[in-house]
Write a protein that holds these residues in place. Structure first.
Motif, PDB file in Angstrom:
ATOM      1  N   ILE A 260       0.847  -1.178  -0.111  1.00 39.67           N
ATOM      2  CA  ILE A 260       0.035  -0.061   0.123  1.00 39.67           C
ATOM      3  C   ILE A 260       0.768   1.157  -0.069  1.00 39.67           C
ATOM      4  CG2 ILE A 260      -1.765   1.417   1.174  1.00 39.67           C
ATOM      5  CD1 ILE A 260      -2.757  -1.411   0.154  1.00 39.67           C
ATOM      6  N   GLY A 261       0.817   2.051  -0.969  1.00 37.71           N
ATOM      7  CA  GLY A 261       1.451   3.254  -1.152  1.00 37.71           C
ATOM      8  C   GLY A 261       0.805   4.281  -0.603  1.00 37.71           C
ATOM      9  N   SER A 262       1.502   5.389  -0.080  1.00 40.80           N
ATOM     10  CA  SER A 262       1.153   6.901   0.360  1.00 40.80           C
ATOM     11  C   SER A 262       0.573   7.710  -0.722  1.00 40.80           C
ATOM     12  CB  SER A 262       2.144   7.445   1.442  1.00 40.80           C
ATOM     13  OG  SER A 262       3.319   7.866   0.629  1.00 40.80           O
ATOM     14  N   GLY A 263       1.206   7.554  -2.166  1.00 37.29           N
ATOM     15  CA  GLY A 263       0.954   8.636  -2.765  1.00 37.29           C
ATOM     16  C   GLY A 263       2.332   9.495  -2.461  1.00 37.29           C
ATOM     17  N   THR A 264       2.190  10.495  -3.480  1.00 33.31           N
ATOM     18  CA  THR A 264       3.393  11.584  -3.438  1.00 33.31           C
ATOM     19  C   THR A 264       3.495  12.644  -2.026  1.00 33.31           C
ATOM     20  OG1 THR A 264       3.499  11.711  -5.976  1.00 33.31           O
ATOM     21  CG2 THR A 264       4.430  13.416  -4.772  1.00 33.31           C
ATOM     22  N   VAL A 265       4.333  12.432  -1.382  1.00 32.10           N
ATOM     23  CA  VAL A 265       4.404  13.083  -0.158  1.00 32.10           C
ATOM     24  C   VAL A 265       4.552  14.743  -0.467  1.00 32.10           C
ATOM     25  CG1 VAL A 265       5.842  13.785   2.157  1.00 32.10           C
ATOM     26  CG2 VAL A 265       5.713  11.280   1.021  1.00 32.10           C
ATOM     27  N   SER A 266       3.561  15.333  -0.017  1.00 31.02           N
ATOM     28  CA  SER A 266       3.471  16.787  -0.412  1.00 31.02           C
ATOM     29  C   SER A 266       3.046  17.807   0.805  1.00 31.02           C
ATOM     30  CB  SER A 266       2.195  16.552  -1.483  1.00 31.02           C
ATOM     31  OG  SER A 266       2.094  17.969  -1.966  1.00 31.02           O
ATOM     32  N   ASN A 267       3.866  18.779   0.887  1.00 25.94           N
ATOM     33  CA  ASN A 267       3.277  19.742   2.075  1.00 25.94           C
ATOM     34  C   ASN A 267       2.735  21.090   1.549  1.00 25.94           C
ATOM     35  OD1 ASN A 267       6.435  18.778   4.192  1.00 25.94           O
ATOM     36  ND2 ASN A 267       4.388  17.717   3.782  1.00 25.94           N
ATOM     37  N   LYS A 268       1.876  21.473   2.455  1.00 28.39           N
ATOM     38  CA  LYS A 268       1.547  22.855   2.306  1.00 28.39           C
ATOM     39  C   LYS A 268       2.585  23.737   2.842  1.00 28.39           C
ATOM     40  CE  LYS A 268      -3.459  22.417   1.512  1.00 28.39           C
ATOM     41  NZ  LYS A 268      -3.401  23.055   0.114  1.00 28.39           N
ATOM     42  N   LEU A 269       2.410  24.999   2.711  1.00 21.23           N
ATOM     43  CA  LEU A 269       3.096  26.077   3.394  1.00 21.23           C
ATOM     44  C   LEU A 269       2.486  27.340   3.809  1.00 21.23           C
ATOM     45  CD1 LEU A 269       6.160  26.884   4.647  1.00 21.23           C
ATOM     46  CD2 LEU A 269       6.334  28.224   2.486  1.00 21.23           C
ATOM     47  N   ASP A 270       2.122  27.519   5.043  1.00 14.50           N
ATOM     48  CA  ASP A 270       1.228  28.502   5.540  1.00 14.50           C
ATOM     49  C   ASP A 270       0.037  28.580   4.685  1.00 14.50           C
ATOM     50  OD1 ASP A 270       3.283  29.590   7.344  1.00 14.50           O
ATOM     51  OD2 ASP A 270       3.986  30.571   5.503  1.00 14.50           O
ATOM     52  N   GLY A 271      -0.580  27.618   4.457  1.00 16.14           N
ATOM     53  CA  GLY A 271      -1.915  27.275   3.757  1.00 16.14           C
ATOM     54  C   GLY A 271      -1.851  27.499   2.313  1.00 16.14           C
ATOM     55  N   GLY A 272      -0.579  27.580   1.876  1.00 15.91           N
ATOM     56  CA  GLY A 272      -0.400  27.493   0.373  1.00 15.91           C
ATOM     57  C   GLY A 272       0.086  26.472  -0.173  1.00 15.91           C
ATOM     58  N   PRO A 273       0.588  26.432  -1.319  1.00 18.53           N
ATOM     59  CA  PRO A 273       1.091  25.190  -2.078  1.00 18.53           C
ATOM     60  C   PRO A 273       2.402  24.591  -1.857  1.00 18.53           C
ATOM     61  CG  PRO A 273       0.888  26.838  -3.654  1.00 18.53           C
ATOM     62  CD  PRO A 273       0.415  27.442  -2.363  1.00 18.53           C
ATOM     63  N   GLY A 274       3.479  25.593  -1.020  1.00 21.50           N
ATOM     64  CA  GLY A 274       4.568  25.466  -0.754  1.00 21.50           C
ATOM     65  C   GLY A 274       5.686  26.186  -1.712  1.00 21.50           C
ATOM     66  N   LYS A 275       6.942  25.952  -1.460  1.00 23.76           N
ATOM     67  CA  LYS A 275       7.957  26.537  -2.000  1.00 23.76           C
ATOM     68  C   LYS A 275       8.915  25.493  -2.403  1.00 23.76           C
ATOM     69  CE  LYS A 275       7.629  31.228  -0.103  1.00 23.76           C
ATOM     70  NZ  LYS A 275       8.266  32.081   0.726  1.00 23.76           N
ATOM     71  N   PRO A 276       9.931  25.772  -3.562  1.00 21.83           N
ATOM     72  CA  PRO A 276      10.924  24.868  -3.662  1.00 21.83           C
ATOM     73  C   PRO A 276      11.973  25.098  -2.765  1.00 21.83           C
ATOM     74  CG  PRO A 276      10.250  26.577  -5.531  1.00 21.83           C
ATOM     75  CD  PRO A 276       9.605  27.055  -4.430  1.00 21.83           C
ATOM     76  N   VAL A 277      12.796  24.125  -2.691  1.00 19.46           N
ATOM     77  CA  VAL A 277      13.950  24.006  -1.614  1.00 19.46           C
ATOM     78  C   VAL A 277      14.666  25.353  -1.951  1.00 19.46           C
ATOM     79  CG1 VAL A 277      15.911  22.743  -1.101  1.00 19.46           C
ATOM     80  CG2 VAL A 277      13.763  21.631  -1.493  1.00 19.46           C
ATOM     81  N   SER A 278      15.081  25.531  -3.081  1.00 22.18           N
ATOM     82  CA  SER A 278      16.128  26.839  -3.397  1.00 22.18           C
ATOM     83  C   SER A 278      15.479  28.079  -2.932  1.00 22.18           C
ATOM     84  CB  SER A 278      16.405  26.922  -5.078  1.00 22.18           C
ATOM     85  OG  SER A 278      14.958  26.836  -5.547  1.00 22.18           O
ATOM     86  N   ALA A 279      14.040  28.120  -2.457  1.00 18.84           N
ATOM     87  CA  ALA A 279      13.439  29.410  -2.239  1.00 18.84           C
ATOM     88  C   ALA A 279      13.222  29.309  -0.692  1.00 18.84           C
ATOM     89  CB  ALA A 279      12.326  29.599  -2.900  1.00 18.84           C
ATOM     90  N   GLY A 280      13.875  28.209   0.109  1.00 22.03           N
ATOM     91  CA  GLY A 280      13.461  27.942   1.434  1.00 22.03           C
ATOM     92  C   GLY A 280      12.486  27.337   1.938  1.00 22.03           C
TER      93      GLY A 280
END
Length: 337
Positions: A260-280
């Protein structure tokens, strides 16, 4: 304990026990030739495997150097591979990328599909595909291998059936998903063979990072040696593994060895869709998410999908910085029949 399947010239390889630091292994195939055989008789076999694991840590058994390149996926093939989308933020973003609205029910009713389980790729073997135009993408995920789960299982029964945890690269061909899903019959050509981490571990190996239903650690995804994703697998997981398992078992039993897979691990950021690693930010566990953010910000995607010669690495480390499962590291190559 940590278990792996070594390549030995047979289709299903041989079962070995691996040391906690992933440097040594000892043969366990005299107990069960394959991991599937061990899972089929888990209540009898697992105490003996645990004894072998303890003896290996104490240097009380013959051991050899463990090389991740010699490992198959822990189950080179499985009776069932059912992948969820437990991180609903990911579902929302990729549907936006296809111009499709997400039903509100996706936040309350788990999404899951049945993937191809007859041929998995070894964790250090290349991703071989015929055409870059397919839109080759990685998807960094967590997965569990379960014991028998009865039809109609409760959350508690599902939780008790989790035997092993591992990592996944669930390769997706983005240029094929839209046309294929538009047919209304699910994924097939857009989901080639997945790869799993060199080692699968019992939940106790995760210590307090395992809460009975999810792993509370960052999942590290790199492309061509550069950090791409650092999403925390314990954050924004709308449906944990027992919830996914109970959903899958609503109308059928799950047999021992089901993944059983989790699907792609994905985080929001402050309620938004997140930022690239290069942007912190925590970055992304697939390229499609970053392309969607780029589209939101600038009107068009900038990050290309994977090309021949690119390398993907997926790994998880404990809080002391030690690799838990070993690494999935795959180069994208042109398929030559």
């Amino acid at each position: 304990m940590k278990l792996a399947t070594l390549k030995d010239g047979t289709r299903d390889g041989k079962l070995v026990v691996v040391s906690r630091d992933l440097t040594q292994y000892t043969d366990a195939s005299f107990l069960a030739r394959t991991l599937q055989a061990a899972l089929d008789d888990w209540r009898r076999i697992s105490p003996h495997l645990a004894t072998i694991a303890e003896s290996l840590e104490n240097n009380a058994l013959p051991a050899a150097r463990f090389h991740e390149h010699d490992a198959h996926s822990p189950l080179p093939r499985a009776y069932q591979w059912a992948d969820g989308s437990a991180y609903v933020n990911h579902v929302e973003l990729v549907r936006k990328a296809r111009g499709v609205e997400m039903p509100a029910s996706f936040w309350t009713d788990p999404l899951i599909y049945q993937g191809g389980s007859d041929s998995f790729v070894a964790p250090r073997d290349p991703i071989r595909l015929a055409d870059e135009a397919f839109g080759i993408d990685m998807e960094a995920e967590i997965a569990v291998i379960v014991d028998d789960v009865p039809m109609g299982a409760s959350l508690e029964e599902a939780r008790a059936a989790i035997r092993l945890v591992m990592l996944v690269n669930d390769v997706t061909l983005r240029a094929l998903t839209g046309p294929e899903l538009a047919k209304g019959f699910g994924f097939f050509q857009s989901k080639p063979s997945s790869a799993f981490s060199p080692v699968a571990v019992t939940p106790d190996e995760l210590g307090d990072a395992w809460d009975g239903g999810k792993v509370n650690l960052p999942l590290l995804a790199d492309i061509n040696g550069k950090p791409f994703g650092r999403a925390d697998a314990g954050v924004d997981m709308t449906f944990d593994f027992p919830a996914l398992m109970a959903h899958a078992a609503r109308t059928r039993p799950l047999v021992s060895g089901t993944i059983i897979g989790s699907g792609t691990v994905s985080n929001k950021l402050d309620g938004g869709p997140g930022k690239p690693v290069s942007a912190g930010g925590a970055g992304y566990s697939c390229i499609a998410e970053q392309r969607m953010i780029e589209t939101i910000v600038s009107g068009e995607p900038k990050t290309p999908f994977l090309r021949f010669g690119d390398t993907v690495r997926i790994e998880m480390k404990d809080r002391s910085g030690h690799s838990i499962f070993g690494a999935i590291e795959q180069k994208v190559e042109k398929y030559q029949r």
